[in-house]
Write a protein that holds these residues in place. Structure first.
Motif, PDB file in Angstrom:
ATOM      1  N   ARG A 235      39.145  30.454  57.160  1.00 28.46           N
ATOM      2  CA  ARG A 235      38.921  31.049  55.851  1.00 28.46           C
ATOM      3  C   ARG A 235      40.112  30.846  54.943  1.00 28.46           C
ATOM      4  O   ARG A 235      41.202  30.510  55.389  1.00 28.46           O
ATOM      5  CB  ARG A 235      38.638  32.539  55.998  1.00 28.46           C
ATOM      6  CG  ARG A 235      39.776  33.305  56.665  1.00 28.46           C
ATOM      7  CD  ARG A 235      39.283  34.628  57.144  1.00 28.46           C
ATOM      8  NE  ARG A 235      38.251  34.443  58.151  1.00 28.46           N
ATOM      9  CZ  ARG A 235      37.442  35.398  58.557  1.00 28.46           C
ATOM     10  NH1 ARG A 235      37.537  36.590  58.066  1.00 28.46           N
ATOM     11  NH2 ARG A 235      36.521  35.173  59.468  1.00 28.46           N
ATOM     12  N   LYS A 236      39.930  31.076  53.671  1.00 26.53           N
ATOM     13  CA  LYS A 236      40.996  30.939  52.709  1.00 26.53           C
ATOM     14  C   LYS A 236      41.889  32.175  52.719  1.00 26.53           C
ATOM     15  O   LYS A 236      41.564  33.199  53.302  1.00 26.53           O
ATOM     16  CB  LYS A 236      40.422  30.733  51.303  1.00 26.53           C
ATOM     17  CG  LYS A 236      39.672  29.429  51.120  1.00 26.53           C
ATOM     18  CD  LYS A 236      39.184  29.310  49.694  1.00 26.53           C
ATOM     19  CE  LYS A 236      38.445  28.009  49.474  1.00 26.53           C
ATOM     20  NZ  LYS A 236      37.939  27.880  48.090  1.00 26.53           N
ATOM     21  N   ASP A 237      43.007  32.033  52.048  1.00 24.73           N
ATOM     22  CA  ASP A 237      43.935  33.141  51.932  1.00 24.73           C
ATOM     23  C   ASP A 237      43.571  33.943  50.691  1.00 24.73           C
ATOM     24  O   ASP A 237      44.032  33.650  49.586  1.00 24.73           O
ATOM     25  CB  ASP A 237      45.368  32.598  51.849  1.00 24.73           C
ATOM     26  CG  ASP A 237      46.377  33.723  51.710  1.00 24.73           C
ATOM     27  OD1 ASP A 237      46.036  34.853  52.081  1.00 24.73           O
ATOM     28  OD2 ASP A 237      47.489  33.461  51.224  1.00 24.73           O
ATOM     29  N   TYR A 238      42.736  34.935  50.859  1.00 27.40           N
ATOM     30  CA  TYR A 238      42.291  35.739  49.737  1.00 27.40           C
ATOM     31  C   TYR A 238      43.280  36.874  49.485  1.00 27.40           C
ATOM     32  O   TYR A 238      43.897  37.400  50.401  1.00 27.40           O
ATOM     33  CB  TYR A 238      40.901  36.316  50.002  1.00 27.40           C
ATOM     34  CG  TYR A 238      39.813  35.274  50.093  1.00 27.40           C
ATOM     35  CD1 TYR A 238      39.338  34.649  48.950  1.00 27.40           C
ATOM     36  CD2 TYR A 238      39.272  34.910  51.316  1.00 27.40           C
ATOM     37  CE1 TYR A 238      38.340  33.690  49.023  1.00 27.40           C
ATOM     38  CE2 TYR A 238      38.277  33.956  51.400  1.00 27.40           C
ATOM     39  CZ  TYR A 238      37.815  33.352  50.253  1.00 27.40           C
ATOM     40  OH  TYR A 238      36.832  32.407  50.324  1.00 27.40           O
ATOM     41  N   GLU A 239      43.385  37.253  48.226  1.00 26.45           N
ATOM     42  CA  GLU A 239      44.206  38.386  47.836  1.00 26.45           C
ATOM     43  C   GLU A 239      43.315  39.460  47.230  1.00 26.45           C
ATOM     44  O   GLU A 239      42.176  39.207  46.842  1.00 26.45           O
ATOM     45  CB  GLU A 239      45.261  37.951  46.818  1.00 26.45           C
ATOM     46  CG  GLU A 239      46.249  36.922  47.336  1.00 26.45           C
ATOM     47  CD  GLU A 239      47.290  36.571  46.298  1.00 26.45           C
ATOM     48  OE1 GLU A 239      47.551  37.413  45.417  1.00 26.45           O
ATOM     49  OE2 GLU A 239      47.835  35.462  46.367  1.00 26.45           O
ATOM     50  N   SER A 240      43.855  40.663  47.155  1.00 28.19           N
ATOM     51  CA  SER A 240      43.096  41.780  46.613  1.00 28.19           C
ATOM     52  C   SER A 240      43.493  42.034  45.165  1.00 28.19           C
ATOM     53  O   SER A 240      44.623  41.757  44.748  1.00 28.19           O
ATOM     54  CB  SER A 240      43.338  43.044  47.446  1.00 28.19           C
ATOM     55  OG  SER A 240      44.702  43.412  47.398  1.00 28.19           O
ATOM     56  N   LEU A 241      42.546  42.544  44.410  1.00 27.19           N
ATOM     57  CA  LEU A 241      42.783  42.960  43.034  1.00 27.19           C
ATOM     58  C   LEU A 241      43.041  44.458  43.001  1.00 27.19           C
ATOM     59  O   LEU A 241      42.493  45.209  43.823  1.00 27.19           O
ATOM     60  CB  LEU A 241      41.575  42.610  42.161  1.00 27.19           C
ATOM     61  CG  LEU A 241      41.272  41.118  42.018  1.00 27.19           C
ATOM     62  CD1 LEU A 241      39.878  40.921  41.448  1.00 27.19           C
ATOM     63  CD2 LEU A 241      42.302  40.441  41.141  1.00 27.19           C
ATOM     64  N   ASP A 242      43.850  44.890  42.061  1.00 29.19           N
ATOM     65  CA  ASP A 242      44.221  46.299  41.986  1.00 29.19           C
ATOM     66  C   ASP A 242      43.365  46.989  40.936  1.00 29.19           C
ATOM     67  O   ASP A 242      43.609  46.861  39.735  1.00 29.19           O
ATOM     68  CB  ASP A 242      45.709  46.427  41.634  1.00 29.19           C
ATOM     69  CG  ASP A 242      46.176  47.870  41.742  1.00 29.19           C
ATOM     70  OD1 ASP A 242      45.381  48.708  42.201  1.00 29.19           O
ATOM     71  OD2 ASP A 242      47.316  48.143  41.360  1.00 29.19           O
ATOM     72  N   TYR A 243      42.337  47.685  41.398  1.00 28.36           N
ATOM     73  CA  TYR A 243      41.438  48.373  40.492  1.00 28.36           C
ATOM     74  C   TYR A 243      41.780  49.850  40.313  1.00 28.36           C
ATOM     75  O   TYR A 243      41.098  50.551  39.565  1.00 28.36           O
ATOM     76  CB  TYR A 243      39.992  48.263  41.001  1.00 28.36           C
ATOM     77  CG  TYR A 243      39.407  46.877  40.852  1.00 28.36           C
ATOM     78  CD1 TYR A 243      39.937  45.971  39.946  1.00 28.36           C
ATOM     79  CD2 TYR A 243      38.314  46.474  41.604  1.00 28.36           C
ATOM     80  CE1 TYR A 243      39.403  44.706  39.800  1.00 28.36           C
ATOM     81  CE2 TYR A 243      37.767  45.210  41.459  1.00 28.36           C
ATOM     82  CZ  TYR A 243      38.317  44.334  40.556  1.00 28.36           C
ATOM     83  OH  TYR A 243      37.776  43.075  40.405  1.00 28.36           O
ATOM     84  N   ASP A 244      42.792  50.330  40.991  1.00 31.06           N
ATOM     85  CA  ASP A 244      43.180  51.730  40.884  1.00 31.06           C
ATOM     86  C   ASP A 244      44.419  51.863  40.008  1.00 31.06           C
ATOM     87  O   ASP A 244      45.296  50.996  40.003  1.00 31.06           O
ATOM     88  CB  ASP A 244      43.468  52.325  42.264  1.00 31.06           C
ATOM     89  CG  ASP A 244      42.216  52.432  43.114  1.00 31.06           C
ATOM     90  OD1 ASP A 244      41.152  52.691  42.525  1.00 31.06           O
ATOM     91  OD2 ASP A 244      42.305  52.249  44.336  1.00 31.06           O
ATOM     92  N   ARG A 245      44.472  52.949  39.275  1.00 31.06           N
ATOM     93  CA  ARG A 245      45.669  53.235  38.490  1.00 31.06           C
ATOM     94  C   ARG A 245      46.786  53.723  39.417  1.00 31.06           C
ATOM     95  O   ARG A 245      46.564  54.561  40.276  1.00 31.06           O
ATOM     96  CB  ARG A 245      45.382  54.298  37.435  1.00 31.06           C
ATOM     97  CG  ARG A 245      44.461  53.839  36.324  1.00 31.06           C
ATOM     98  CD  ARG A 245      44.445  54.867  35.196  1.00 31.06           C
ATOM     99  NE  ARG A 245      43.589  54.444  34.097  1.00 31.06           N
ATOM    100  CZ  ARG A 245      42.340  54.837  33.929  1.00 31.06           C
ATOM    101  NH1 ARG A 245      41.799  55.658  34.808  1.00 31.06           N
ATOM    102  NH2 ARG A 245      41.625  54.414  32.914  1.00 31.06           N
ATOM    103  N   CYS A 246      47.973  53.166  39.181  1.00 31.10           N
ATOM    104  CA  CYS A 246      49.137  53.596  39.941  1.00 31.10           C
ATOM    105  C   CYS A 246      49.997  54.465  39.029  1.00 31.10           C
ATOM    106  O   CYS A 246      50.532  53.993  38.016  1.00 31.10           O
ATOM    107  CB  CYS A 246      49.928  52.389  40.450  1.00 31.10           C
ATOM    108  SG  CYS A 246      51.290  52.827  41.536  1.00 31.10           S
ATOM    109  N   ILE A 247      50.112  55.723  39.364  1.00 29.15           N
ATOM    110  CA  ILE A 247      50.861  56.657  38.529  1.00 29.15           C
ATOM    111  C   ILE A 247      52.343  56.487  38.832  1.00 29.15           C
ATOM    112  O   ILE A 247      52.872  57.056  39.798  1.00 29.15           O
ATOM    113  CB  ILE A 247      50.405  58.106  38.774  1.00 29.15           C
ATOM    114  CG1 ILE A 247      48.888  58.198  38.658  1.00 29.15           C
ATOM    115  CG2 ILE A 247      51.074  59.049  37.786  1.00 29.15           C
ATOM    116  CD1 ILE A 247      48.339  57.801  37.312  1.00 29.15           C
TER     117      ILE A 247
END
Length: 705
Positions: free
Chosen positions: A45-57
């Motif tokens: 498989r490919k090297d997938y990364e995650s997207l940040d959909y949460d707000r970081c306070i």
């Protein structure tokens, strides 16, 4: 643990699990101590990364909030609504562009070939007509394959990749401008090239790319296109616009804005909020009416009449005035619809199983080879499809008696009905009249005497949309043998085609294949059982829904899409029942086609529900024991070594001295003995400092470059 080779049941000392054997990912099987057969092994498989959909306070985010007031908040919301409207309009224009040139190229191809067939049928030179058709199709498919070589992620429908993106997985290149251009022009050539693919599925991907790129006002493909637009730079905002764009793609394809909104909610987005619902619906409406306005004006010359709501229109279903016994459907027909749903689920599961095996074969034997091999495979599929279509149309068809309404205008080719209709009836507004003219003028009379037509050529030697309308609304009968042969040939070729290196959709081929199945059931019930009240168009629609539901396993959104496409609310109950039964039947054997291709790509998709076995696991069962971590004061050489020897991009930062921890975590500036990183502006700092482990990667990249 008991062996389960060649069986559908796997038993251990705790429980027995029966059903499909390939529902778990390799990670789950490893966790549970199970092993996969060699033939079922998922390829690298490919090297997938995650997207940040949460707000970081964090401190930069709080500083941004301090500068916000009600006026800026209202301005931000107003700009967001304007962007949503622009996305819908642009998606509708993309659909208009694809539809216009597909019709233009198809009209040119069928016009030349049909004239050659009519001439050669007298002179005995049909081989020349076949060569002309091959020349057109192979040329178009060759261009489509070349575009996929430029941007490989443009292949297929794009729905699995967009589903992964909205789930929080970053698929490389999936929402870039170059992907959009290759997708649009590629699907144009692949559909015009006669492949059994549709343009409706890629419209969803195209709308998602428009949604991701338009609010950014910049492009990685064209770096000179950059504007100082300070809004919508986070993954969270981008996700909302991609959801709206995907819904607009569905709305433009089927003229179903509500169905598009439900599709984005049901199949796409893993993150949703109440405020997004109205924006997505507004975007879908904008796409639908933009496409409707321009298509109605261009084809019928009546601007502002809104006669064609989508790329695919099912027309109006109504019984003939002369048939007093006919009803669209009755309560007794629901039993037949349930049986058709079961059969549709079985056929869909078979289709998915065969296509999965083909996809694995391509991943092992085609993709590792030079890219030219993929082009040759696409040309081979086009060659076989063209020969089958031509031979079946000329040899396997039967001459059937025309209905009285069909004996006018049957000498025009498949797409000429739009030109004829716009010049003869420029002010017709009823959808039934539009459909009637399309059906009558796309009838083929190859090698048949007067007042008869070739039923196989009428289905094969037309565009797929015309074939669907023939099965839905043709008053004349189709031979059961013709329908059975057409279904088998179309099933096999569509299964083989989906997955080759061209942009391709699956909605229209599934609808056409299922419509043939439904029409065959109606013929059997009317001719051999004597049920005279049956309306063949209804059974064709239910058959299309059953097969499509068995392939894609959509329920709520697909029900609404089909109801909106038919403009007949009374079909709501039978369509819903059929889709539910088809989904339950298919789910017993395997997953939907899009979920299967997500698994084949090895994307770490987070499902809505967990497996029963997963609920028994603890965090220690899935955590990595040999953890790679860094210290606050780590040498550049060590960081580079870690990045080169690992495949992930996030690392925990640990401290041995608790006294230094508070100093390290304070502020928005990271200082060590080796690294002095200039703090960013407030807005950029908020975006960049949400994850400090990822920051270390960016620091190393910044220094090395």
């Amino acid at each position: 643990m008991a062996g389960c080779r060649g069986s559908l049941c796997c038993c251990c000392r705790w429980c027995c699990c029966c059903g499909e054997r390939e529902t778990r990912t390799p990670e789950e099987l490893t966790i549970l101590g199970e092993t996969q057969e060699e033939e079922d092994e998922i390829l690298p498989r490919k090297d997938y990364e995650s997207l940040d959909y949460d707000r970081c306070i964090n401190d930069p985010y709080l500083e941004v909030l301090e500068t916000m007031d009600n006026k800026k908040g209202r301005r931000y919301e107003a700009v967001k609504w304007m962007m949503v409207f622009a996305i819908g309009v642009c998606t509708g224009l993309v659909g208009l562009f694809v539809d216009f040139f597909v019709r233009l190229f198809t009209q040119l191809k069928f016009g030349v070939v049909q004239a050659s067939v009519e001439e050669c049928s007298q002179k005995g030179c049909l081989a020349l007509s076949l060569l002309e058709l091959l020349g057109f199709n192979l040329t178009f498919v060759f261009f489509a394959s070349l575009l996929v070589l430029i941007e490989p992620v443009a292949a297929g429908s794009g729905i699995p990749e967009i589903k992964c993106y909205l789930n929080g997985v970053k698929v490389p290149g999936i929402v870039r401008l170059r992907t959009l251009l290759c997708k649009v022009f590629g699907v144009l050539f692949s559909v015009a090239g006669g492949l059994f693919v549709g343009k409706e599925g890629p419209m969803i991907h195209s709308g998602a790319v428009v949604g991701a790129g338009l609010p950014q006002f910049q492009s990685l493909s064209l770096r000179k296109i950059q504007f100082n637009f300070p809004y919508f730079r986070s993954d969270r905002d981008k996700r909302d616009f991609v959801s709206a764009g995907a819904a607009a793609g569905v709305a433009a394809a089927f003229g179903a804005p509500i169905g598009g909104t439900l599709f984005s909610l049901e199949e796409g987005s893993s993150f949703w909020n109440q405020g997004l619902t109205w924006k997505v619906l507004f975007c879908s409406m904008s796409a639908t009416f933009t496409l409707n306005f321009f298509r109605s004006g261009i084809q019928f010359g009546s601007w502002g009449s809104f006669q064609l709501p989508g790329l695919l229109n099912f027309g109006e279903f109504k019984c003939s005035d002369s048939d007093k016994k006919c009803h669209l459907w009755t309560a007794m027909d629901l039993g037949f619809f349930v049986v058709m749903g079961v059969v549709g689920g079985l056929l869909g599961a078979t289709f998915n199983c065969l296509n999965k095996r083909l996809a694995k074969y391509r991943m092992r034997n085609v993709h590792p080879k030079p890219k030219l091999v993929r082009v040759l495979e696409s040309l081979l599929v086009s060659l076989v499809t063209t020969v089958v279509v031509f031979v079946a149309s000329m040899v396997l068809g039967e001459c059937r008696q025309m209905s009285s309404a069909s004996q006018v205008g049957n000498d025009s080719f498949a797409l000429q009905e739009y030109v004829t209709f716009s010049s003869t009836f420029p002010r017709k507004s009823r959808l039934s009249e539009v459909t009637s003219d399309e059906v009558n003028s796309s009838i083929k009379t190859f090698f048949c005497p007067n007042e008869t037509y070739n039923d196989m050529a009428t289905l094969f030697f037309n565009s797929q949309e015309s074939g669907i309308l023939q099965l839905f609304h043709q008053d004349s009968t189709f031979s059961p043998i013709t329908l059975a042969l057409f279904f088998v040939l179309y099933f096999v070729l569509a299964c083989w085609t989906y997955g080759i290196s061209v942009p391709s959709g699956l909605f229209v081929p599934s609808l056409l294949c299922g419509a043939a199945f439904g029409r065959l059931v109606a013929n059997v019930l009317k001719s051999y059982i004597g049920l005279g009240h049956i309306y063949s168009g209804t059974f064709a629609l239910i058959g299309a829904a059953a097969f499509l539901g068995g392939v894609v396993r959509m329920s709520i959104s697909l029900t609404v899409i089909l109801i909106e496409s038919t403009s007949e609310i009374t079909y709501g109950l039978p369509i819903m029942v059929t889709l539910m039964v088809a989904k339950w039947t298919g789910d017993f054997f395997n997953k939907g086609i899009y979920d299967i291709h997500v698994g084949l790509r090895g994307v770490p998709l987070l499902e809505w529900e967990t497996e029963v076995e997963m609920d028994k696991l603890r965090a220690s069962d899935i955590m990595e024991p040999n953890l790679t971590y860094v210290y606050p004061h780590t040498r550049i050489q060590s960081l580079v070594s870690i990045l080169r020897t690992t495949v992930h991009h996030a690392f925990p930062v640990v401290t041995e001295n608790r006294g230094n921890e508070k100093e390290f975590m304070k502020g928005n500036q990271l200082i060590s003995n080796n690294i002095k990183y200039k703090p960013l502006s407030r807005c950029e700092g908020f975006l960049q400092f949400r994850h400090r482990p990822v920051l270390l990667t960016r620091i190393v990249t910044h220094i090395l470059t």
